[in-house]
Scaffold this motif. Structure first.
Motif, short mmCIF file in Angstrom:
data_model
loop_
_atom_site.label_atom_id
_atom_site.label_comp_id
_atom_site.label_asym_id
_atom_site.label_seq_id
_atom_site.Cartn_x
_atom_site.Cartn_y
_atom_site.Cartn_z
N LEU A 1 -6.28 -8.60 118.17
CA LEU A 1 -7.61 -8.93 118.67
C LEU A 1 -8.58 -9.24 117.53
N LEU A 2 -8.42 -8.53 116.41
CA LEU A 2 -9.28 -8.81 115.26
C LEU A 2 -8.92 -10.16 114.64
N VAL A 3 -7.61 -10.48 114.60
CA VAL A 3 -7.19 -11.80 114.10
C VAL A 3 -7.73 -12.89 115.01
N ALA B 1 -11.57 -17.28 115.83
CA ALA B 1 -12.68 -17.85 116.59
C ALA B 1 -13.91 -18.02 115.71
N LEU B 2 -14.13 -17.06 114.81
CA LEU B 2 -15.28 -17.14 113.92
C LEU B 2 -15.11 -18.28 112.92
N LEU B 3 -13.89 -18.50 112.45
CA LEU B 3 -13.64 -19.60 111.52
C LEU B 3 -13.90 -20.95 112.19
N VAL B 4 -13.59 -21.03 113.45
CA VAL B 4 -13.84 -22.26 114.20
C VAL B 4 -15.34 -22.53 114.30
N ALA B 5 -16.12 -21.44 114.51
CA ALA B 5 -17.54 -21.62 114.77
C ALA B 5 -18.41 -21.57 113.52
N PRO C 1 -1.49 -13.80 120.99
CA PRO C 1 -2.66 -14.48 120.41
C PRO C 1 -3.38 -15.33 121.45
N LEU C 2 -4.70 -15.37 121.31
CA LEU C 2 -5.52 -16.12 122.27
C LEU C 2 -5.43 -17.62 122.03
N LYS C 3 -5.19 -18.04 120.78
CA LYS C 3 -5.13 -19.46 120.46
C LYS C 3 -3.85 -19.78 119.71
N THR C 4 -3.26 -20.94 120.02
CA THR C 4 -2.09 -21.42 119.29
C THR C 4 -2.54 -22.23 118.10
N MET D 1 -8.89 -6.32 130.29
CA MET D 1 -8.87 -7.29 131.37
C MET D 1 -9.30 -8.70 130.94
N ARG D 2 -10.19 -8.81 130.00
CA ARG D 2 -10.71 -10.12 129.59
C ARG D 2 -10.86 -10.16 128.06
#
Length: 1007
Positions: free
Chosen positions: A780-782, A787-791, A823-826, A739-740
């Motif tokens: 989801l792992l990608v 997200a981890l690379l961004v942070a 994918p969550l991000k483009t 769901m999220r």
């Protein structure tokens, strides 16, 4: 303070059938050596440790009357101080056991002399008496239990003899001694000496000094003599540490000068006023250099307030150094000696008439116990388990804390939540006072206590009344009057101590009398029982046997009993319930049943100990599933006392059988008192267990997502649980994935950033959550990696993420596989979020529309990979082996290969590939890449290649010709006319190049 209990540490006793009156005695392994009364010059040998009566083994004669005697287990020799013709001699008796077989051969020699003649083929089974030549009379001595070395005390000096094993033949090893060191001591008159593992302890009348000798590589100075002048501080001078002999002599003989008591530990003990000079006498080598440290100094003052005795009665006695060894670390020897052991801890005991002192003198110098005697003591002997003290008519037994101190040196986990041990400061116990008439001496061997009694007739019929008189120096000359008609009676007893298991069971049974009356006494007795078993298990001679298994079972039982005490009683040490229950091996189910069985009524109050144990056990994710009934019992225990901990309790895997309806009721009560995001998340989790997805969603909607993420940081087990060493997603995590997913990724990222989960664990967790095969990488792992690379800001982690993401993008592109979820991000989101993803180069953007439609099915993965390669920090060589799976015959594959070649500085190779496969992009590429130091490639590489390729018209001729024209325009603006002419081909069409030459010429005229 000494606790008094009436237990039975002593069992049966045997009478030693000595034919003559004993004067001195000592134990030699399994034998008792008894020196007969004055005038006999004889030592009798008896068997010790056998269940039958004490059996005589034989006897041998000594060269003089034995004044002192001792036995060394290392070397199996007996050493004596003997008197003959009013002189004292120091002798060692080697191979004395052969005398019990009837062999009467004896060899007498000096140390280091006549070794070959002493052991011929015919006489190798004879007893050897070794004479020690001394310039001063020997007063006392001590054998090191680790090495067998001998330390001899004379007036104002100590002499160290090293035990040597000399191999003469394959079947013959000869014992000998070598004098290594002399310690010259000022201002101390030696009374007793103890020696062990390089530690030297000496006593005078009311003074104790402990030193440590070091040899070999630790000593750098090569001088043969070292002087240690004691520095006395002004404060200690006022306290009378060092007194002038002249001032003492001027005092009246009718008075005793009483100095103030002093205790100096460690480095401070150098201020004791005792100066020592080391004189090395051994051969040059490892033991030729010695260094010394002061360890402890203590001086006592006479206390005349309670007891009035002679000055001699107030002297120190029973000096002893007791070693304890590392368990399971004994190396056997080839000479029949006891196994070589590693020292773990060392203790020093000494005693005044009415009080004894026990110090630890290893890495830490500390007083750990004091012993108050009910009567004036005559002698004491310290063992790892007990302190045995004799008075005139009583044999007293006290507990000791040696094992408690040694256990902490051996196991660093003691005094943590993993393991516990009764404290060293625990009050000692007096277990028993056994009546013996006329006790004179005591010794100890394993589980046997040997005592000598000598009772005069008047001692039995008419007790003496103590005379009350003042202390006087003349008291030393006063001797008690003995009736010449009274014939003294004597006995030598071997008292067998009770086995540790029997005494342990008696202590446990005894503790039950205090269970509901005096809780501290109950804990104290159980602690004594625990230390008793622990000491037995620390015995290095204990082998794998049924006895050891019984001791281990008793040890676990004692831990369980102590856990019960700390969990049930209201005590300040309630936290000890946790380590003791862990050491007992009991499960939480067992503990909960034990706790309930101790209460008769159901309306009892649970103490802090059981709550502390349960909370930490549940937080540690013990691999145990509580039944629904016991899970409800846990909630019942926590609700009245620690209701705010109920959410954490419910998150434990052990509570998976809890009734969710009951859990929600308790959580609602908690929420009314202390609302929090963790309570809300726990309620959402319980709602999912009931199948109420709407209720779960309503709970999640009650807080912003960032607040919910903070809740997961506080309690990560809401998302993942560790079961049997593996991380398993919760039902709530599965729900969030469906769901999220973005919120789930943000939550896992927050856990990693707050060190709640490692990167490898997070990867495994998300794979398990996505139900993918082990080798497959879910989208989801990608998303998590992106997200981890961004942070992330850690260089090592960034490079690892670079590789993981690039490898996954390449893997999908090579197989033309689409992500399993959106994918969550483009690419644009990632470029705008961080600097790790770079803007895609214009020439790459120019190339992409040239690709056929069939080559654009993975455009998102392709653009992300291109963006990574365009970033400033990507390590290109790390992915070169992976590029073999991407063909260069497609525009997308070609763009990746050209990007890698360019980032590696291989511009000429990139130009060749572009001209061969995509000449349309050569000018955009050159305009972007061939700048600054690479600008010369326009005329050294690109121009010749274009000229060469346009000579032979083909399909790409218009594109190549256009590119050549653009290239000439750029070169005309960069070079002067002469250089421009030099780079033009000699066989070129002048009409074609003339406009560019004119352009270059006009530019030159303008400048």
């Amino acid at each position: 303070m000494v606790q008094l209990y009436n237990l039975h540490p002593f069992g049966s006793q045997q009478v030693v059938p000595s034919r003559q009156e004993p004067a001195l005695f000592c134990c030699g392994r399994d034998a008792l050596l008894v020196a007969c009364a004055p005038g006999a010059c004889k030592v009798e040998v008896f068997a010790v440790g056998r269940p039958e009566l004490c059996e005589p083994l034989g006897s041998f004669n000594t060269l003089g009357r034995v004044v002192r005697m001792a036995y060394s287990e290392v070397g199996d020799y007996m050493v004596t101080i003997e008197e003959k013709n009013q002189s004292l001699f120091l002798r060692a008796y080697v191979n004395w056991r052969c005398m019990s077989t009837g062999n009467t051969r004896v060899c007498v020699r000096m140390i280091g002399h006549n070794l070959e003649a002493s052991y011929t083929d015919a006489t190798k089974d004879q007893m050897t008496i070794i004479e020690f030549p001394l310039s001063d009379l020997p007063l006392c001595f001590s054998c090191c239990p680790l090495t067998g070395d001998l330390l001899v005390g004379c007036k104002n000096k100590l002499i160290l003899f090293c035990l040597k094993h000399l191999v003469r033949r394959q079947d013959l090893t000869v014992l000998d001694f070598e004098r290594l060191l002399i310690l010259h001591i000022d201002n101390v008159t030696l009374a007793e000496v103890a020696f062990c593992a390089g530690y030297v302890a000496i006593t005078a009348e009311l003074e104790v000094l402990i030193l440590k000798l070091e040899t070999g590589e630790k000593v750098v100075d090569n001088s043969r003599q070292h002087i240690y002048d004691s520095v006395v501080s002004e404060r200690l001078v006022h306290e009378g540490v060092k007194e002038e002999p002249d001032s003492i002599q001027s005092e009246s003989d009718d008075f005793v000068v009483c100095q103030q008591p002093v205790e100096l530990l460690g480095e401070e003990s150098r201020q004791c006023g005792v100066s020592i000079t080391l004189e090395s006498t051994g051969l040059v080598g490892e033991y030729s250099n010695f260094q010394m440290q002061y360890v402890l100094y203590r001086r006592f003052a006479l206390d005349m307030s309670s007891f009035v005795f002679s000055a001699e009665d107030a002297k120190l006695h029973s000096l002893q150094l007791l070693p304890m060894y590392e368990t399971g670390n004994s190396a056997p020897t080839d000479r029949g000696d006891p196994p070589k052991r590693e020292l773990l801890s060392l203790f020093c005991f000494f005693s005044l008439p009415h009080i004894g002192y026990l110090y630890t003198v290893g890495n830490l110098v500390e007083l750990i116990s004091t012993y108050q005697y009910s009567e004036r003591s005559q002698q004491a002997v310290l063992t790892p388990q007990f302190l045995h003290v004799i008075t005139s008519n009583n044999l007293q037994c006290f507990t000791v804390r040696c094992s408690a101190a040694a256990a902490r040196n051996e196991d660093p986990y003691i005094d943590t939540t993993q393991k516990a041990c009764p404290p060293v400061s625990l009050d000692v116990c007096a277990l028993r006072m056994q009546l013996f008439i006329g006790l004179k001496a005591i010794s100890h061997f394993k589980n046997h206590v040997i005592v000598l009694t000598k009772a005069d007739t008047e001692d039995i019929t008419e007790p003496k009344k103590p005379s009350r008189r003042l202390l006087s120096r003349k008291a030393d000359n006063i001797k008690p009057k003995v009736s010449p008609e009274s014939e003294p009676g004597w006995n030598l007893y071997i008292v067998n101590t009770t086995s540790p298991l029997l005494l342990y069971r008696e202590m446990v049974e005894y503790s039950k009398t205090y269970e509901n009356v005096r809780t501290e006494s109950c804990i104290h007795l159980l602690s004594e029982a625990h230390l008793l078993v622990r000491t037995a298990l620390m015995d290095p001679d204990l082998k794998e046997s049924e006895e050891k298994e019984d001791l281990l079972a008793a040890f676990r039982e004692s831990c369980a009993l102590l856990g019960d005490c700390y969990s049930r009683f209201n005590t300040k040490d309630f936290h000890l319930a946790l380590p003791y229950y862990k050491m007992s091996g009991l499960s939480m189910t067992d503990v909960l049943k034990r706790v309930d069985s101790t209460f008769e009524d159901k309306m009892h109050k649970y103490e802090k100990g059981i709550i502390f144990y349960l909370y930490h056990s549940l937080c540690e994710d013990v691999n145990e599933d509580l039944s629904e009934e016991l899970a409800a019992k846990v909630l019942q225990i926590f609700h009245p006392a620690e209701s705010n901990q109920i959410p954490q309790v419910l998150c434990s895997p052990c509570m998976k059988n809890v009734c969710p309806k009951m859990a929600i009721k308790y959580l609602q009560k908690v929420e009314k008192m202390v609302p929090s995001v963790v309570v809300t998340l726990t309620k959402a989790s319980m709602a999912l267990k009931m199948g109420d997805r709407n209720g779960c969603e309503n709970e999640l909607d009650s807080y912003a997502e960032m607040m919910l993420v903070c809740g997961f940081i506080v309690e990560p087990r809401l998302l993942r649980q560790q079961i049997k060493g593996q991380i398993v997603p919760t039902e709530l995590a599965v729900y969030l994935r469906e769901m999220r997913p973005g919120f789930l990724v943000a939550s896992v990222l927050a856990l990693h950033e707050n060190s709640k989960i490692e990167l490898e664990e997070a990867d495994s967790y998300i794979k398990t959550l996505s139900a993918e095969e082990e080798d497959a990488v879910p989208q989801l792992l990608v998303d998590f990696w992106e997200a981890l690379l961004v942070a992330c800001s850690q260089k090592e982690v960034v490079q690892e993420l670079y590789f993981k993401l690039a490898a996954q993008y390449i893997w999908r592109l090579s197989r033309k596989q689409m992500p399993n979820t959106k994918p969550l991000k483009t690419t644009e989101d990632l470029v705008n979020s961080c600097g790790h993803y770079g803007l895609i180069f214009p020439w790459v953007t120019f190339m992409m529309p040239l690709a056929p439609h069939s080559d654009q099915n993975s455009s998102e993965d392709l653009s992300k990979l291109q963006s990574l390669l365009c970033g400033p920090y990507f390590n290109i060589p790390s992915i070169l082996p992976l590029l073999e799976t991407i063909p260069e015959d497609t525009i997308s594959g070609l763009s990746i290969h050209i990007l890698c070649s360019t980032r590696l500085g291989e511009y000429e190779r990139a130009i060749d590939k572009l001209l061969e496969r995509c000449p349309e992009a050569i000018i955009p590429y050159a305009q972007h890449e061939l700048k600054d130091e690479n600008r010369a490639l326009w005329w050294t590489k690109l121009l010749p290649e274009l000229c060469k390729r346009t000579r032979h018209p083909g399909d790409n001729y218009p594109v190549l010709l256009s590119s050549l024209t653009e290239t000439l325009s750029v070169i005309a603006m960069e070079l002067d006319l002469r250089d421009f002419l030099n780079v033009l081909p000699e066989d070129g069409n002048a009409a074609y190049f003339l406009p560019h030459l004119l352009q270059c010429s006009q530019r030159s005229l303008v400048t």
